[in-house]
Design a protein around this motif. Structure first.
Motif, PDB file in Angstrom:
ATOM      1  N   SER A 154      50.004  -6.017   9.452  1.00  0.00           N
ATOM      2  CA  SER A 154      51.030  -5.167  10.591  1.00  0.00           C
ATOM      3  C   SER A 154      52.425  -5.373  10.384  1.00  0.00           C
ATOM      4  N   ASP A 155      52.814  -6.084   9.107  1.00  0.00           N
ATOM      5  CA  ASP A 155      54.129  -6.190   8.719  1.00  0.00           C
ATOM      6  C   ASP A 155      54.451  -5.342   7.550  1.00  0.00           C
ATOM      7  N   THR A 156      53.216  -4.605   7.092  1.00  0.00           N
ATOM      8  CA  THR A 156      53.608  -4.089   5.768  1.00  0.00           C
ATOM      9  C   THR A 156      53.539  -2.453   6.123  1.00  0.00           C
ATOM     10  N   ASP A 157      53.954  -1.912   5.223  1.00  0.00           N
ATOM     11  CA  ASP A 157      53.832  -0.357   4.962  1.00  0.00           C
ATOM     12  C   ASP A 157      52.557   0.139   4.361  1.00  0.00           C
ATOM     13  N   PRO A 158      52.582   1.508   4.207  1.00  0.00           N
ATOM     14  CA  PRO A 158      51.162   1.910   3.641  1.00  0.00           C
ATOM     15  C   PRO A 158      51.043   1.423   2.020  1.00  0.00           C
ATOM     16  N   ALA A 159      52.359   0.871   1.410  1.00  0.00           N
ATOM     17  CA  ALA A 159      51.956   0.747   0.283  1.00  0.00           C
ATOM     18  C   ALA A 159      51.502  -0.907   0.160  1.00  0.00           C
ATOM     19  N   GLY A 160      51.591  -1.793   1.264  1.00  0.00           N
ATOM     20  CA  GLY A 160      51.235  -2.983   1.383  1.00  0.00           C
ATOM     21  C   GLY A 160      52.498  -3.731   1.163  1.00  0.00           C
ATOM     22  N   ILE A 161      53.733  -3.243   1.126  1.00  0.00           N
ATOM     23  CA  ILE A 161      54.765  -3.981   0.955  1.00  0.00           C
ATOM     24  C   ILE A 161      55.478  -4.347   2.391  1.00  0.00           C
ATOM     25  N   ILE A 162      56.213  -5.596   2.368  1.00  0.00           N
ATOM     26  CA  ILE A 162      56.595  -5.836   3.819  1.00  0.00           C
ATOM     27  C   ILE A 162      57.744  -4.607   4.271  1.00  0.00           C
ATOM     28  N   ALA A 177      59.746  -8.034  -3.475  1.00  0.00           N
ATOM     29  CA  ALA A 177      58.876  -7.531  -2.387  1.00  0.00           C
ATOM     30  C   ALA A 177      57.965  -8.469  -2.034  1.00  0.00           C
ATOM     31  N   SER A 178      57.665  -8.512  -0.714  1.00  0.00           N
ATOM     32  CA  SER A 178      56.699  -9.486  -0.274  1.00  0.00           C
ATOM     33  C   SER A 178      55.398  -8.607   0.169  1.00  0.00           C
ATOM     34  N   ARG A 179      54.310  -9.130   0.060  1.00  0.00           N
ATOM     35  CA  ARG A 179      53.114  -8.364   0.287  1.00  0.00           C
ATOM     36  C   ARG A 179      51.859  -8.946   1.149  1.00  0.00           C
ATOM     37  N   ILE A 180      51.082  -8.381   1.745  1.00  0.00           N
ATOM     38  CA  ILE A 180      50.139  -8.899   2.523  1.00  0.00           C
ATOM     39  C   ILE A 180      49.459 -10.302   2.020  1.00  0.00           C
ATOM     40  N   ALA A 181      49.458 -11.292   2.874  1.00  0.00           N
ATOM     41  CA  ALA A 181      48.978 -12.453   2.692  1.00  0.00           C
ATOM     42  C   ALA A 181      49.879 -13.476   1.712  1.00  0.00           C
ATOM     43  N   ASP A 182      51.032 -12.847   1.616  1.00  0.00           N
ATOM     44  CA  ASP A 182      51.912 -13.825   1.010  1.00  0.00           C
ATOM     45  C   ASP A 182      52.534 -14.935   1.949  1.00  0.00           C
ATOM     46  N   MET A 183      52.587 -15.982   1.723  1.00  0.00           N
ATOM     47  CA  MET A 183      53.490 -17.346   2.886  1.00  0.00           C
ATOM     48  C   MET A 183      54.823 -17.429   2.381  1.00  0.00           C
ATOM     49  N   LEU A 184      55.586 -16.923   3.494  1.00  0.00           N
ATOM     50  CA  LEU A 184      56.987 -16.883   3.281  1.00  0.00           C
ATOM     51  C   LEU A 184      57.516 -18.337   3.953  1.00  0.00           C
ATOM     52  N   ARG A 185      58.434 -19.041   3.102  1.00  0.00           N
ATOM     53  CA  ARG A 185      59.157 -19.931   3.793  1.00  0.00           C
ATOM     54  C   ARG A 185      60.709 -19.529   4.165  1.00  0.00           C
ATOM     55  N   ILE A 186      60.901 -19.511   5.274  1.00  0.00           N
ATOM     56  CA  ILE A 186      61.845 -19.070   5.840  1.00  0.00           C
ATOM     57  C   ILE A 186      63.177 -20.162   6.190  1.00  0.00           C
ATOM     58  N   THR A 187      64.105 -20.352   5.575  1.00  0.00           N
ATOM     59  CA  THR A 187      65.113 -21.600   5.856  1.00  0.00           C
ATOM     60  C   THR A 187      66.291 -21.126   6.347  1.00  0.00           C
ATOM     61  N   TYR A 227      61.053  -3.644   5.798  1.00  0.00           N
ATOM     62  CA  TYR A 227      62.123  -4.589   5.773  1.00  0.00           C
ATOM     63  C   TYR A 227      62.516  -4.839   7.259  1.00  0.00           C
ATOM     64  N   PRO A 228      62.570  -4.133   8.326  1.00  0.00           N
ATOM     65  CA  PRO A 228      63.000  -4.648   9.395  1.00  0.00           C
ATOM     66  C   PRO A 228      62.187  -5.718  10.095  1.00  0.00           C
ATOM     67  N   ARG A 229      60.959  -6.185   9.558  1.00  0.00           N
ATOM     68  CA  ARG A 229      60.195  -7.264   9.934  1.00  0.00           C
ATOM     69  C   ARG A 229      60.777  -8.757   9.573  1.00  0.00           C
ATOM     70  N   TYR A 230      61.643  -8.403   8.325  1.00  0.00           N
ATOM     71  CA  TYR A 230      62.454  -9.704   8.366  1.00  0.00           C
ATOM     72  C   TYR A 230      63.439 -10.206   9.317  1.00  0.00           C
ATOM     73  N   PHE A 231      64.042  -9.212   9.869  1.00  0.00           N
ATOM     74  CA  PHE A 231      64.639  -9.332  10.953  1.00  0.00           C
ATOM     75  C   PHE A 231      64.088 -10.082  12.390  1.00  0.00           C
ATOM     76  N   ASP A 232      63.054  -9.482  12.588  1.00  0.00           N
ATOM     77  CA  ASP A 232      62.030  -9.989  13.403  1.00  0.00           C
ATOM     78  C   ASP A 232      61.786 -11.539  13.292  1.00  0.00           C
ATOM     79  N   MET A 233      61.401 -11.877  11.982  1.00  0.00           N
ATOM     80  CA  MET A 233      61.149 -13.209  11.522  1.00  0.00           C
ATOM     81  C   MET A 233      62.212 -14.054  11.541  1.00  0.00           C
ATOM     82  N   THR A 234      63.473 -13.582  11.096  1.00  0.00           N
ATOM     83  CA  THR A 234      64.602 -14.512  11.193  1.00  0.00           C
ATOM     84  C   THR A 234      65.142 -14.754  12.532  1.00  0.00           C
ATOM     85  N   GLY A 235      64.949 -13.646  13.559  1.00  0.00           N
ATOM     86  CA  GLY A 235      65.424 -13.744  14.837  1.00  0.00           C
ATOM     87  C   GLY A 235      64.581 -14.722  15.583  1.00  0.00           C
ATOM     88  N   ALA A 236      63.294 -14.987  15.357  1.00  0.00           N
ATOM     89  CA  ALA A 236      62.209 -15.968  15.803  1.00  0.00           C
ATOM     90  C   ALA A 236      62.751 -17.304  15.433  1.00  0.00           C
TER      91      ALA A 236
END
Length: 144
Positions: free
Chosen positions: A13-21, A69-79, A23-32
């Motif tokens: 659900s974080d990705t576009d049809p190409a399977g790449i995140i 780019a980030s893709r489906i199943a990547d585990m991101l560490r946000i610091t 980018y506005p999802r990053y703002f949701d993640m950093t906001g959380a």
């Protein structure tokens, strides 16, 4: 320097049809991440700050650079760390990586503000400032 981090998986659900995140999802993640930091580390949950919409921490500016780019199943560490701590504003240094591969760097300036009618910068409460200071990045060495 103390940092605050979260591991966040990239879902379909974080990705576009190409399977790449998407980018506005990053703002949701950093906001959380910021909201969790306020609650867990600073002792100032958004539910208490925003109660009755008296105060808030709106964003003044945002600068982000994408590295890969980030893709489906990547585990991101946000610091998160504090790059600058002003009277009423503060600048966060937020970075995301998947393993050793950096995905983005972001500088976000937020302001502690009274929200009664007009948004008005207000000095950070002393207890909040002292908690934020623990996350302050070391100043780079000055050249002679």
């Amino acid at each position: 320097m103390v940092t605050f981090s979260r591991d966040i998986p990239v879902h379909f659900s974080d990705t576009d049809p190409a399977g790449i995140i998407f980018y506005p999802r990053y703002f949701d993640m950093t906001g959380a991440l910021i909201e969790d930091w306020f609650a867990e580390e600073l002792g100032h949950p958004f539910s208490a700050i925003h109660e009755g919409m008296r105060y808030g921490v709106p964003t003044l500016s945002l600068d982000i650079s994408f590295s890969a780019a980030s893709r489906i199943a990547d585990m991101l560490r946000i610091t998160l760390a504090v790059a600058r701590l002003g009277k009423s504003s503060f600048t966060l240094d937020i970075r995301a990586a998947c393993g050793d591969d950096e995905r983005f760097r972001m500088r976000q300036v937020l302001v502690y503000a009274a929200l009664d009618g007009k948004v008005k910068p207000t000095p950070l409460p002393d207890d909040l400032r002292s908690q934020m200071a623990r996350f302050l990045m070391a100043e780079p060495a000055k050249e002679n």
